[in-house]
Write a protein that holds these residues in place. Structure first.
Motif, PDB file in Angstrom:
ATOM      1  N   ILE A   1      -5.793  -8.158  21.073  1.00  0.00           N
ATOM      2  CA  ILE A   1      -6.345  -9.080  21.820  1.00  0.00           C
ATOM      3  C   ILE A   1      -6.625  -8.119  23.207  1.00  0.00           C
ATOM      4  O   ILE A   1      -7.770  -8.252  23.559  1.00  0.00           O
ATOM      5  CB  ILE A   1      -5.737  -9.813  21.943  1.00  0.00           C
ATOM      6  CG1 ILE A   1      -5.573 -10.961  21.140  1.00  0.00           C
ATOM      7  CG2 ILE A   1      -6.381 -11.402  22.597  1.00  0.00           C
ATOM      8  CD1 ILE A   1      -5.006 -12.319  20.770  1.00  0.00           C
ATOM      9  N   GLN A   2      -6.016  -7.562  24.031  1.00  0.00           N
ATOM     10  CA  GLN A   2      -6.474  -6.855  25.433  1.00  0.00           C
ATOM     11  C   GLN A   2      -7.258  -5.425  24.303  1.00  0.00           C
ATOM     12  O   GLN A   2      -8.075  -5.515  25.620  1.00  0.00           O
ATOM     13  CB  GLN A   2      -4.862  -6.163  25.970  1.00  0.00           C
ATOM     14  CG  GLN A   2      -4.847  -5.290  26.807  1.00  0.00           C
ATOM     15  CD  GLN A   2      -3.763  -4.676  27.287  1.00  0.00           C
ATOM     16  OE1 GLN A   2      -3.560  -4.596  26.227  1.00  0.00           O
ATOM     17  NE2 GLN A   2      -4.227  -4.314  28.473  1.00  0.00           N
ATOM     18  N   GLU A   3      -7.244  -5.045  23.649  1.00  0.00           N
ATOM     19  CA  GLU A   3      -8.330  -3.984  23.164  1.00  0.00           C
ATOM     20  C   GLU A   3      -9.484  -4.212  22.896  1.00  0.00           C
ATOM     21  O   GLU A   3     -10.531  -4.086  23.727  1.00  0.00           O
ATOM     22  CB  GLU A   3      -7.586  -3.333  21.948  1.00  0.00           C
ATOM     23  CG  GLU A   3      -6.597  -2.395  22.131  1.00  0.00           C
ATOM     24  CD  GLU A   3      -5.786  -1.902  20.993  1.00  0.00           C
ATOM     25  OE1 GLU A   3      -6.362  -2.072  20.141  1.00  0.00           O
ATOM     26  OE2 GLU A   3      -4.649  -0.818  21.310  1.00  0.00           O
TER      27      GLU A   3
ATOM     28  N   GLU B   1     -11.448  -5.031  29.951  1.00  0.00           N
ATOM     29  CA  GLU B   1     -11.782  -5.301  31.388  1.00  0.00           C
ATOM     30  C   GLU B   1     -10.067  -6.306  31.797  1.00  0.00           C
ATOM     31  O   GLU B   1      -9.649  -6.629  33.184  1.00  0.00           O
ATOM     32  CB  GLU B   1     -12.858  -6.898  31.696  1.00  0.00           C
ATOM     33  CG  GLU B   1     -12.588  -8.560  31.275  1.00  0.00           C
ATOM     34  CD  GLU B   1     -12.535  -8.242  29.835  1.00  0.00           C
ATOM     35  OE1 GLU B   1     -12.635  -9.059  29.046  1.00  0.00           O
ATOM     36  OE2 GLU B   1     -12.899  -7.026  29.028  1.00  0.00           O
ATOM     37  N   LEU B   2      -9.080  -6.440  30.871  1.00  0.00           N
ATOM     38  CA  LEU B   2      -7.953  -6.540  31.242  1.00  0.00           C
ATOM     39  C   LEU B   2      -6.578  -5.638  31.051  1.00  0.00           C
ATOM     40  O   LEU B   2      -6.993  -5.018  30.984  1.00  0.00           O
ATOM     41  CB  LEU B   2      -7.357  -7.518  30.485  1.00  0.00           C
ATOM     42  CG  LEU B   2      -8.368  -8.829  29.748  1.00  0.00           C
ATOM     43  CD1 LEU B   2      -8.011  -9.242  28.953  1.00  0.00           C
ATOM     44  CD2 LEU B   2      -7.984  -9.850  31.080  1.00  0.00           C
ATOM     45  N   ASN B   3      -6.281  -5.415  32.359  1.00  0.00           N
ATOM     46  CA  ASN B   3      -5.188  -3.937  32.525  1.00  0.00           C
ATOM     47  C   ASN B   3      -3.936  -4.443  32.494  1.00  0.00           C
ATOM     48  O   ASN B   3      -3.048  -3.598  32.234  1.00  0.00           O
ATOM     49  CB  ASN B   3      -5.230  -3.809  34.121  1.00  0.00           C
ATOM     50  CG  ASN B   3      -6.744  -3.883  34.771  1.00  0.00           C
ATOM     51  OD1 ASN B   3      -7.978  -3.179  34.128  1.00  0.00           O
ATOM     52  ND2 ASN B   3      -6.510  -4.376  35.700  1.00  0.00           N
TER      53      ASN B   3
ATOM     54  N   MET C   1      -6.100 -15.627  32.371  1.00  0.00           N
ATOM     55  CA  MET C   1      -5.196 -16.474  31.401  1.00  0.00           C
ATOM     56  C   MET C   1      -6.442 -17.344  31.233  1.00  0.00           C
ATOM     57  O   MET C   1      -6.449 -16.710  29.294  1.00  0.00           O
ATOM     58  CB  MET C   1      -3.764 -17.060  32.419  1.00  0.00           C
ATOM     59  CG  MET C   1      -3.188 -17.490  31.074  1.00  0.00           C
ATOM     60  SD  MET C   1      -1.987 -18.525  31.408  1.00  0.00           S
ATOM     61  CE  MET C   1      -2.310 -19.493  33.199  1.00  0.00           C
ATOM     62  N   TYR C   2      -7.283 -17.999  31.741  1.00  0.00           N
ATOM     63  CA  TYR C   2      -8.253 -18.635  31.209  1.00  0.00           C
ATOM     64  C   TYR C   2      -9.468 -18.624  30.789  1.00  0.00           C
ATOM     65  O   TYR C   2      -9.629 -18.872  29.890  1.00  0.00           O
ATOM     66  CB  TYR C   2      -8.690 -19.511  32.250  1.00  0.00           C
ATOM     67  CG  TYR C   2      -7.677 -20.318  32.987  1.00  0.00           C
ATOM     68  CD1 TYR C   2      -6.461 -21.776  32.230  1.00  0.00           C
ATOM     69  CD2 TYR C   2      -6.625 -20.234  34.069  1.00  0.00           C
ATOM     70  CE1 TYR C   2      -5.737 -22.587  32.764  1.00  0.00           C
ATOM     71  CE2 TYR C   2      -5.463 -21.078  34.728  1.00  0.00           C
ATOM     72  CZ  TYR C   2      -5.191 -22.137  33.648  1.00  0.00           C
ATOM     73  OH  TYR C   2      -4.201 -22.764  34.168  1.00  0.00           O
ATOM     74  N   MET C   3      -9.398 -16.889  31.488  1.00  0.00           N
ATOM     75  CA  MET C   3     -10.997 -16.857  31.042  1.00  0.00           C
ATOM     76  C   MET C   3     -10.425 -15.918  29.554  1.00  0.00           C
ATOM     77  O   MET C   3     -11.061 -16.452  28.532  1.00  0.00           O
ATOM     78  CB  MET C   3     -11.615 -15.384  31.707  1.00  0.00           C
ATOM     79  CG  MET C   3     -12.737 -14.367  30.723  1.00  0.00           C
ATOM     80  SD  MET C   3     -12.575 -12.599  31.699  1.00  0.00           S
ATOM     81  CE  MET C   3     -11.121 -12.481  31.042  1.00  0.00           C
ATOM     82  N   VAL C   4      -9.478 -15.812  28.374  1.00  0.00           N
ATOM     83  CA  VAL C   4      -9.220 -15.624  27.575  1.00  0.00           C
ATOM     84  C   VAL C   4      -9.332 -16.973  27.000  1.00  0.00           C
ATOM     85  O   VAL C   4      -9.191 -16.417  24.743  1.00  0.00           O
ATOM     86  CB  VAL C   4      -7.561 -14.583  27.639  1.00  0.00           C
ATOM     87  CG1 VAL C   4      -6.974 -14.295  25.809  1.00  0.00           C
ATOM     88  CG2 VAL C   4      -7.788 -13.347  28.375  1.00  0.00           C
TER      89      VAL C   4
END
Length: 89
Positions: free
Chosen positions: A28-30, A34-36, A45-48
């Motif tokens: 999911i991060q990949e 924009e997520l570090n 958290m809410y955006m994802v």
């Protein structure tokens, strides 16, 4: 969309049950460069969660529509087969 254990979201809560943050899978991060980090708080958290909700809601709607089409077709063909029992051509 593929469901597997390589995609997960885990909520971290305190002893009172309040959400502190969440961990997401590497896959999911990949998808969101924009997520570090895999640990998210606040806005990230809410955006994802909102992005995943939209994605899975669309996938669920697609599955429900196609399942209904399949079930409708199967029900009609079963009904035709049952109506023809005992009839010789």
């Amino acid at each position: 969309m593929e469901l597997s254990f390589s995609r997960y979201i885990y909520q971290h809560r305190d002893s009172a049950g309040r959400i502190l943050g969440m961990s997401i899978s590497k896959s999911i991060q990949e998808e969101h460069p924009e997520l570090n980090s895999q640990y998210l708080e606040d806005f990230d958290m809410y955006m994802v969660l909102l992005l995943l909700k939209k994605k899975y809601k669309a996938s669920a709607a697609y599955l429900m529509t196609n399942s209904k089409l399949f079930l409708d077709y199967h029900q009609k063909s079963t009904s035709i087969s049952l109506n023809n029992i005992g009839h010789k051509n």
